[in-house]
Write a protein that holds these residues in place. Structure first.
Motif, PDB file in Angstrom:
ATOM      1  N   ASN A   1       0.553   5.108 -25.486  1.00  0.00           N
ATOM      2  CA  ASN A   1       1.118   4.157 -24.401  1.00  0.00           C
ATOM      3  C   ASN A   1       0.212   4.115 -23.285  1.00  0.00           C
ATOM      4  O   ASN A   1       0.020   5.115 -22.392  1.00  0.00           O
TER       5      ASN A   1
ATOM      6  N   ASN B   1       3.903   0.513 -24.838  1.00  0.00           N
ATOM      7  CA  ASN B   1       3.599  -0.877 -24.425  1.00  0.00           C
ATOM      8  C   ASN B   1       2.407  -1.169 -25.005  1.00  0.00           C
ATOM      9  O   ASN B   1       2.129  -2.642 -24.818  1.00  0.00           O
TER      10      ASN B   1
ATOM     11  N   THR C   1       0.487   3.038 -20.347  1.00  0.00           N
ATOM     12  CA  THR C   1       1.123   2.868 -18.981  1.00  0.00           C
ATOM     13  C   THR C   1       1.387   4.585 -18.837  1.00  0.00           C
ATOM     14  O   THR C   1       1.776   5.027 -17.681  1.00  0.00           O
TER      15      THR C   1
ATOM     16  N   LYS D   1       9.716  -8.082 -24.273  1.00  0.00           N
ATOM     17  CA  LYS D   1       9.269  -7.638 -25.674  1.00  0.00           C
ATOM     18  C   LYS D   1      10.365  -8.334 -26.687  1.00  0.00           C
ATOM     19  O   LYS D   1       9.763  -8.671 -27.720  1.00  0.00           O
TER      20      LYS D   1
ATOM     21  N   SER E   1      10.129  -5.184 -19.450  1.00  0.00           N
ATOM     22  CA  SER E   1      10.122  -4.990 -21.008  1.00  0.00           C
ATOM     23  C   SER E   1      11.038  -5.745 -21.671  1.00  0.00           C
ATOM     24  O   SER E   1      11.238  -5.733 -22.929  1.00  0.00           O
TER      25      SER E   1
END
Length: 345
Positions: A149, A188, A151, A96, A93
């Motif tokens: 999300n 995500n 995930t 990002k 991440s």
């Protein structure tokens, strides 16, 4: 009841609550936190590794000093290859930050608007994501959209989807976490959609846009969008507690060296990654440091203004049910304490 008695009872209750809290805090975390601070960063890296990690890389770029590299443990423990600074690592991440910079540049160029809605950007998702006509681009970048999300879907990490479309399906037709802009919820899915939006806006892959507009201008030659672009032997092995598997061969997004991440983070914080007018946009939508976590890999990239230092930490051992993430945070915090102490000296 007299005031003095009330204060005594309060002290007893406070002491009891503190004792109970300490009882339930895992002692491995307490130990990592209260150990005497070592004299050097290398000693701290070795100490952090001793808490159950297999390999570690730390990069430090402090103003007025040459960049420093620290390693401990294994790059590949099966082949007995020691950790080394130039290894590629799955930054998860932390990527990002690169996506948010790309969005910033497209907004500044007028190819995207922070106020455009999800329904306008993806008409096909209007009836599949709740509040699609109210969720704006700015909300998605700042994790204030309420979009579920993907995930978090049951069994995601055991059987991850093999395409962007399959991953997105896990977040569709579900109730929103909250109404748009009424709360914060890390998702995500926001960034999966943002990457698709970049591709739509420029007419080619978001990876190519990031390379052309961010990586190449900064001279970052050791940052890659996927595992298919690199020599697998250069990728640091990744381990999950209790599983006898090397997660190195799993394609989990961007890879980079600690140095490349550090150079990017420096450019993000000093503004040199931006053209005139872009940093004001970025500051209104996203943060200036980040962490990353996927099976086998956890990373932290921080900038500390008081000592003008960038610190990047890679650890190649995870356990989503354990305390490795907490230990990672304690480790980098202690590295920063050492840098602060040495700066004062």
């Amino acid at each position: 009841m007299k005031k003095k008695q009330t204060k005594q009872i309060f002290r007893i209750l406070l002491f009891s609550a503190t004792a109970i809290s300490l009882f339930y805090v895992p002692w491995i975390l307490v130990k990592a936190w209260i150990l005497p601070l070592p004299d050097t960063v290398q000693e701290q890296v070795d100490e952090t590794l001793s808490h159950g990690f297999d390999g570690m890389i730390v990069y430090v770029d402090q103003a007025g000093k040459a960049p420093a590299y620290y390693t401990s443990g294994w790059h590949d423990k099966k082949k007995r290859i020691p950790a080394y600074p130039q290894a590629l690592f799955k930054i998860a991440s932390i990527s990002k930050l690169y996506v948010a910079v790309a969005i910033t540049k497209l907004v500044h160029d007028g190819r995207l608007s922070l106020d455009q809605t999800l329904a306008e950007s993806f008409p096909e998702l209007r009836d599949r994501i709740e509040y699609a006509d109210q969720i704006t681009l700015k909300m998605m970048v700042g994790h204030r959209s309420g979009i579920p999300n993907f995930t978090d879907a049951p069994g995601f990490w055991e059987h991850p989807p093999n395409s962007t479309e399959a991953a997105l399906e896990l977040a569709l037709d579900l109730p929103a976490y909250f109404k748009p802009d009424e709360d914060y919820g890390y998702s995500n899915t926001n960034y999966l959609l943002l990457k698709e939006l970049i591709t739509k806006a420029v007419g080619y892959s978001h990876q190519q846009y990031i390379r052309e507009e961010i990586l190449t201008p900064l001279g970052l030659k050791n940052t890659f969008s996927s595992l298919g672009e690199v020599n697998i032997d250069s990728v640091m092995s990744g381990y999950y507690v209790g599983i006898d598997t090397d997660f190195k061969t799993e394609d989990q997004g961007m890879l980079a060296t600690a140095e490349d991440v550090g150079i990017f983070l420096r450019a993000l914080n000093d503004g040199s990654v931006f053209e005139a007018g872009e940093q004001e946009i970025y500051s209104s939508i996203y943060v200036y440091e980040h962490g990353g976590l996927v099976p086998g890999y956890q990373s932290l990239a921080e900038y500390h203004k008081d000592i003008d230092a960038v610190v990047v930490q890679f650890l190649n051992t995870t356990d989503f049910q354990g305390y490795e993430w907490n230990l990672s945070q304690i480790g980098i915090n202690r590295v920063v304490k050492i840098l602060r102490r040495n700066t004062k000296d």
